[in-house]
Design a protein around this motif. Structure first.
Motif, PDB file in Angstrom:
ATOM      1  N   PRO A 446     -14.888 -26.165  27.518  1.00 42.59           N
ATOM      2  CA  PRO A 446     -14.524 -24.743  27.528  1.00 42.59           C
ATOM      3  C   PRO A 446     -13.030 -24.559  27.267  1.00 42.59           C
ATOM      4  O   PRO A 446     -12.227 -25.449  27.557  1.00 42.59           O
ATOM      5  N   PRO A 447     -12.613 -23.395  26.754  1.00 45.72           N
ATOM      6  CA  PRO A 447     -11.201 -23.191  26.421  1.00 45.72           C
ATOM      7  C   PRO A 447     -10.300 -22.948  27.628  1.00 45.72           C
ATOM      8  O   PRO A 447      -9.103 -23.215  27.569  1.00 45.72           O
ATOM      9  N   ILE A 448     -10.848 -22.412  28.721  1.00 47.51           N
ATOM     10  CA  ILE A 448     -10.056 -22.076  29.910  1.00 47.51           C
ATOM     11  C   ILE A 448     -10.737 -22.654  31.140  1.00 47.51           C
ATOM     12  O   ILE A 448     -11.962 -22.592  31.262  1.00 47.51           O
ATOM     13  N   LEU A 449      -9.927 -23.218  32.065  1.00 44.36           N
ATOM     14  CA  LEU A 449     -10.457 -23.792  33.303  1.00 44.36           C
ATOM     15  C   LEU A 449     -11.670 -24.670  33.008  1.00 44.36           C
ATOM     16  O   LEU A 449     -12.737 -24.539  33.593  1.00 44.36           O
ATOM     17  N   ARG A 450     -11.456 -25.603  32.097  1.00 41.20           N
ATOM     18  CA  ARG A 450     -12.562 -26.366  31.537  1.00 41.20           C
ATOM     19  C   ARG A 450     -13.305 -27.221  32.553  1.00 41.20           C
ATOM     20  O   ARG A 450     -14.500 -27.500  32.401  1.00 41.20           O
ATOM     21  N   HIS A 451     -12.600 -27.651  33.611  1.00 43.46           N
ATOM     22  CA  HIS A 451     -13.206 -28.580  34.562  1.00 43.46           C
ATOM     23  C   HIS A 451     -14.386 -27.976  35.318  1.00 43.46           C
ATOM     24  O   HIS A 451     -15.230 -28.700  35.823  1.00 43.46           O
ATOM     25  N   PHE A 452     -14.448 -26.645  35.382  1.00 43.05           N
ATOM     26  CA  PHE A 452     -15.537 -26.011  36.112  1.00 43.05           C
ATOM     27  C   PHE A 452     -16.883 -26.149  35.400  1.00 43.05           C
ATOM     28  O   PHE A 452     -17.920 -26.315  36.046  1.00 43.05           O
ATOM     29  N   THR A 453     -16.892 -26.063  34.087  1.00 38.85           N
ATOM     30  CA  THR A 453     -18.165 -26.013  33.359  1.00 38.85           C
ATOM     31  C   THR A 453     -18.282 -27.024  32.228  1.00 38.85           C
ATOM     32  O   THR A 453     -19.274 -27.014  31.495  1.00 38.85           O
ATOM     33  N   ALA A 454     -17.285 -27.900  32.056  1.00 32.23           N
ATOM     34  CA  ALA A 454     -17.350 -28.907  30.990  1.00 32.23           C
ATOM     35  C   ALA A 454     -18.539 -29.839  31.196  1.00 32.23           C
ATOM     36  O   ALA A 454     -18.993 -30.070  32.325  1.00 32.23           O
ATOM     37  N   ARG A 455     -19.019 -30.379  30.105  1.00 39.83           N
ATOM     38  CA  ARG A 455     -20.065 -31.415  30.162  1.00 39.83           C
ATOM     39  C   ARG A 455     -19.498 -32.665  29.481  1.00 39.83           C
ATOM     40  O   ARG A 455     -18.848 -32.594  28.446  1.00 39.83           O
ATOM     41  N   LEU A 456     -19.766 -33.816  30.122  1.00 39.74           N
ATOM     42  CA  LEU A 456     -19.185 -35.067  29.658  1.00 39.74           C
ATOM     43  C   LEU A 456     -20.263 -36.142  29.526  1.00 39.74           C
ATOM     44  O   LEU A 456     -21.407 -35.926  29.897  1.00 39.74           O
ATOM     45  N   GLU A 457     -19.841 -37.279  29.001  1.00 38.94           N
ATOM     46  CA  GLU A 457     -20.716 -38.457  28.916  1.00 38.94           C
ATOM     47  C   GLU A 457     -19.839 -39.690  29.017  1.00 38.94           C
ATOM     48  O   GLU A 457     -18.639 -39.653  28.693  1.00 38.94           O
ATOM     49  N   PRO A 458     -20.404 -40.819  29.450  1.00 40.48           N
ATOM     50  CA  PRO A 458     -19.627 -42.059  29.539  1.00 40.48           C
ATOM     51  C   PRO A 458     -19.193 -42.530  28.150  1.00 40.48           C
ATOM     52  O   PRO A 458     -19.911 -42.361  27.170  1.00 40.48           O
ATOM     53  N   VAL A 459     -18.003 -43.108  28.098  1.00 42.28           N
ATOM     54  CA  VAL A 459     -17.500 -43.701  26.862  1.00 42.28           C
ATOM     55  C   VAL A 459     -18.146 -45.079  26.706  1.00 42.28           C
ATOM     56  O   VAL A 459     -18.029 -45.937  27.591  1.00 42.28           O
ATOM     57  N   GLU A 460     -18.833 -45.277  25.630  1.00 41.46           N
ATOM     58  CA  GLU A 460     -19.508 -46.566  25.398  1.00 41.46           C
ATOM     59  C   GLU A 460     -18.585 -47.510  24.623  1.00 41.46           C
ATOM     60  O   GLU A 460     -17.831 -47.084  23.772  1.00 41.46           O
TER      61      GLU A 460
END
Length: 460
Positions: A446-460
């Motif tokens: 997200p562009p603002i306060l990204r940590h609240f709703t960001a989605r991530l994945e492990p780095v392979e």
């Protein structure tokens, strides 16, 4: 002897219990994957020990007051009680309630900031920084360098670097500084307190250059307790006396009351004696939060806030509160876990960069630790590091803060030290297998306060 013994156990008894659900390890792995490796996106019912935040706990005394909620649209008696509590504790003449701390920032900051101005803080938190930027300002951190050395003891790591702040003001021009904001305790630095001497020095500089001075008061009582314990000349003063002096040096404050006012929801803006600013705040509150005597809250919420402000000054409560955090911190340090030392008022902050030294900061090591703690024992912590810091609003480059933390935030009067023992053991187990832990990358940012709703994945 009895006095010493009573300090060994919680200064409360458990009147009601809430059963906890414990998922299997396989289920936890699936749940965190479905949540995009973001602990904010986990369901509460899928968490065993929730250390995401210290917001939102209350007492039987507050609940009793909630039954007496006056839900009148204007002039509620609960608002009057809240106003009287604020005036009595802080000595301020004006107050408007808001739905929580970020509501207070949303109302106040645009009234103080002109486009292009700077807001100097010891260390701004996420929503504070966002509201400064949304109002056209730039948030600047001026916390002392000692805060960045997590291993060494300093009694007040939340202090401003006053000399550096004054140089900055002279360089930029006082007319380009919107205001100074002292966050007490300083969350982003590890829940670290600010000394009374430092608050007075900040006030001196503010007056010298004609700059306004405000306080982020979310954890005001915890800060006062640390002053009483660590600062010469305050050991015999009451918490209330210390609070009164702290706030005498500022002209106003914003507060998330979900912390030291012990409520499930609520916040406020308080102003010492500037009636003109107060009228402007009133005018902004009505369209953004609600009428000036309820500010987005029910009467019962304001009654709980008034009672919580008073209850949160209890030295017995604060002693246990601060020492439960220390209990967990000491267990981690004994096991060689790198944390911000000394422990602060509301959380233990694990040094993510040292814990996962092989993971680049751009791959969010502290967030990776949060993920592993959930998988290990169903514990939900929160990252306060590169993921939270976001990107530079001008260049778009990742901000890589000096401090990159896992915040294990202890809710007030919720968990016993048996829960802290579980947390400590889980952290130790994750630390033992740290070399196998991978970093994370964005799937959605997200562009603002990204940590609240960001989605991530492990780095392979």
């Amino acid at each position: 002897m009895p006095d010493d013994l009573t300090k060994m156990a919680e200064p409360y008894r458990i009147k009601m219990v809430e059963p906890l659900r414990v998922l299997s390890r396989e289920e936890r792995i699936q749940k965190i994957k479905e949540a995009g490796y973001n602990t904010f996106l986990l369901k509460s019912e899928d968490v065993y020990i929730d250390l995401l935040t210290d917001s939102g706990t209350s007492s039987d005394y507050q609940w009793a007051g909630m039954i007496m909620g006056d839900e009148a649209y204007a002039g509620s008696r609960n608002f009057i009680h809240l106003y009287e509590a604020v005036k009595d504790i802080f000595g301020y003449n004006y107050m408007v309630p808001t739905h929580q701390g970020r509501g207070a920032e949303r109302v106040l900051f645009p009234l103080l900031i002109k486009k292009g101005q700077y807001v100097i803080g010891n260390m701004h938190f996420d929503t504070t920084k966002a509201h400064i930027e949304m109002a056209g300002g730039t948030a600047v951190n001026m916390v002392i360098k000692e805060a960045e050395d997590t291993e060494n003891y300093h009694p007040f790591k939340g202090n401003f670097d006053v000399e550096r702040m004054e140089r900055f003001i002279r360089e930029k021009g006082s007319e380009n500084i919107a205001f100074i904001l002292a966050t007490v305790t300083c969350n982003s630095a590890g829940g670290q307190p600010v000394s009374m001497e430092n608050i007075k020095e900040v006030k001196r500089v503010a007056d010298k250059y004609g700059i306004r001075f405000f306080i982020d008061a979310a954890r005001f009582a915890e800060n006062a307790y640390f002053i009483k314990q660590r600062e010469k000349g305050y050991e015999n003063k009451s918490i209330k006396e210390i609070v009164r002096e702290m706030f005498s040096y500022a002209e106003g404050f914003t507060m998330s009351a979900k912390k030291d006012a012990l409520v499930n929801i609520g916040g406020m803006i308080a102003i010492k004696d500037d009636e003109d600013l107060f009228r402007k705040v009133q005018n902004m509150v009505v369209p953004l939060e609600g009428f000036v005597t309820y500010g987005g809250l029910a009467g019962r919420d304001m009654e709980a806030m008034a009672r919580g402000l008073e209850e949160g000054l209890s030295e017995d409560y604060l002693h246990w509160r601060i020492n439960q955090v220390k209990y967990l911190g000491d267990k981690l340090r004994e096991a060689g876990i790198p944390i911000q030392y000394p422990t602060g008022g509301h959380a233990v902050f694990i040094d993510g960069k040292k814990f996962l030294s092989h993971v680049p900061q751009e791959q969010f090591p502290s967030q990776a630790i949060c993920v592993e703690l959930y998988i290990e024992a169903g514990i939900r912590g929160v990252e306060v590091g590169a993921l939270l810091a976001g990107r530079d609003p001008v260049t778009g480059k990742e901000i890589l803060p000096a401090l990159d933390f896992v915040r294990l935030t202890i809710p007030r009067r919720v968990y016993t030290n048996s829960h802290m023992d579980v947390v400590a053991e889980a952290v130790k187990r994750v630390y033992a297998r740290r070399d196998s832990i991978k970093g994370l990358r964005f799937v959605y940012e997200p562009p603002i306060l990204r940590h609240f709703t960001a989605r991530l994945e492990p780095v392979e």
